[in-house]
Write a protein that holds these residues in place. Structure first.
Motif, PDB file in Angstrom:
ATOM      1  N   TRP A 199       0.817  -1.111   0.094  1.00  0.00           N
ATOM      2  CA  TRP A 199      -0.022   0.001  -0.035  1.00  0.00           C
ATOM      3  C   TRP A 199       0.808   1.386  -0.019  1.00  0.00           C
ATOM      4  O   TRP A 199       0.552   2.250  -0.618  1.00  0.00           O
ATOM      5  CB  TRP A 199      -0.902   0.048   1.176  1.00  0.00           C
ATOM      6  CG  TRP A 199      -1.845   0.987   1.146  1.00  0.00           C
ATOM      7  CD1 TRP A 199      -2.919   1.345   0.440  1.00  0.00           C
ATOM      8  CD2 TRP A 199      -1.792   2.205   2.054  1.00  0.00           C
ATOM      9  NE1 TRP A 199      -3.386   2.823   0.897  1.00  0.00           N
ATOM     10  CE2 TRP A 199      -2.739   3.274   1.780  1.00  0.00           C
ATOM     11  CE3 TRP A 199      -0.802   2.663   2.960  1.00  0.00           C
ATOM     12  CZ2 TRP A 199      -2.807   4.573   2.430  1.00  0.00           C
ATOM     13  CZ3 TRP A 199      -0.793   3.834   3.782  1.00  0.00           C
ATOM     14  CH2 TRP A 199      -1.950   4.708   3.330  1.00  0.00           C
ATOM     15  N   ALA A 214      -3.454   2.834   9.326  1.00  0.00           N
ATOM     16  CA  ALA A 214      -2.890   1.937   8.327  1.00  0.00           C
ATOM     17  C   ALA A 214      -3.003   0.391   8.891  1.00  0.00           C
ATOM     18  O   ALA A 214      -1.676   0.032   9.470  1.00  0.00           O
ATOM     19  CB  ALA A 214      -1.628   2.278   7.569  1.00  0.00           C
ATOM     20  N   LEU A 285      -5.927  -0.127   0.326  1.00  0.00           N
ATOM     21  CA  LEU A 285      -5.352  -1.282   1.021  1.00  0.00           C
ATOM     22  C   LEU A 285      -6.112  -2.442   0.838  1.00  0.00           C
ATOM     23  O   LEU A 285      -7.471  -2.605   0.766  1.00  0.00           O
ATOM     24  CB  LEU A 285      -5.427  -0.803   2.470  1.00  0.00           C
ATOM     25  CG  LEU A 285      -4.733  -2.068   3.586  1.00  0.00           C
ATOM     26  CD1 LEU A 285      -3.190  -2.152   3.271  1.00  0.00           C
ATOM     27  CD2 LEU A 285      -5.113  -1.580   5.016  1.00  0.00           C
TER      28      LEU A 285
END
Length: 332
Positions: A199, A214, A285
């Motif tokens: 990502w 994240a 993602l």
């Protein structure tokens, strides 16, 4: 893409380098050159990050499309590197942490949750959250909207050096009855290091900026999912014996702390494994199955052996020792 990875030999940095090479990127790394030899086809720049003059010399007149930085100590080091690279790189991806958010984390927190106070010029890296927030501010100072702040959650997968899954795999390998921190249905949120690396690179391609939580889907798996899947992919003949949380607290055990099931004072935290990750998934993602993460981690351990522990990671001896485990198992 011409990519510069500041670090590149351990955990997230290593995963970024390998993913970038697989994509066909032109990769340079900058580190002290003492931990691991550089990967084939990598241009290795040698410098001590804490010495700004050394970093400037190593960078020479190089220019890059993107920089990925995994530094975790004094923010001043990030500030100095970012200043040197501000006019020679188009994008700066900084691997940060959810720890930049102020305690207590609210349930279902997103990127707007309150942040800790921090100084981008600080020489102090002892407070992990403040150091990472200082690093964020340092990157923003030089790169502004060209900066990507990846606030990672619990990172699993190959190359992990903080004593989570490698410790558990080695304990399960020994067989017999294994004490497992209850409740078995406790929910966990995590990200595979390679999914984070992929990502970061795709975001660099797009010039994505801003702060992102994240990590994977909130409450994606249970503790039982994690440990039973580990047994399935390894084939170990091991029996999990689940210990109630109150028994673990009475015995003063820290097993389960490594998975964020509770805090050092024994309290169960809110917001640890239920972060709102809508923004990062909207930004591309993707997450691989837990089985792949655990199987690949075990394959890496078998091939390379146990990693040297990260200098800032707690000693894995603190989770539980054999004598204590047997004493508690006898009570169950």
């Amino acid at each position: 893409m011409k990519l510069l990875v500041l670090g590149g030999t351990h955990h997230v940095g290593r995963a970024v380098v390998e993913a970038a090479l697989q994509r066909g990127d032109e990769v340079s790394t900058l580190n002290r050159g003492i931990s691991r030899p550089p990967a084939p086809d990598v241009r290795a720049l040698i410098a001590d990050r804490t010495d700004t003059a050394s970093v400037k010399t190593a960078l020479g007149d190089g220019e890059w499309d993107a920089v990925i930085d995994t530094w975790i100590w004094a923010p001043r080091v990030v500030r100095d590197s970012a200043r040197l690279l501000a006019d020679r790189a188009g994008h700066y991806g900084y691997v940060s942490t959810r720890g930049v958010h102020r305690w207590p984390w609210p349930p279902a927190a997103d990127e707007s949750a309150p942040l800790v106070e921090a100084d981008p010029g600080s020489e102090d890296g002892s407070d992990y959250g403040a150091a990472k927030r200082g690093g964020e501010l340092a990157v923003l100072e030089s790169f502004g909207e060209r900066a990507l702040l990846a606030r990672a959650g619990m990172i699993l997968g190959p190359y992990e050096d903080v004593g989570r899954i490698p410790w558990w795999l080695r304990r399960l390998e020994k067989g017999g009855r294994v004490l497992a921190p209850g409740p078995a249905e406790a929910r966990l949120q995590y990200i595979d290091v390679r999914d984070l690396a992929d990502w970061l690179l795709r975001s660099a391609d797009r010039g994505l900026g801003g702060a992102y939580t994240a990590t994977g889907r909130p409450r994606a798996i249970t503790t039982e999912d994690l440990l039973t899947t580990a047994l399935e992919v390894t084939g170990f003949a091991t029996e999990l014996v689940w210990a109630p949380a109150d028994l673990m607290r009475r015995e003063g055990l820290t097993l389960g702390l490594e998975l964020g099931l509770y805090l050092p004072d024994g309290t169960v935290p809110s917001g640890m494994h239920d972060a709102n990750t809508g923004a990062v998934f909207s930004a591309g993602l993707t997450i691989r199955p837990l089985r792949n993460t655990l199987a690949d981690t075990w394959a890496w351990l078998q091939t390379e052996g146990d990693p040297a522990p990260h200098p800032d990671a707690p000693s894995t001896d603190t989770w539980i020792d054999a004598a204590t485990e047997q004493r508690v198992l006898a009570q169950l």
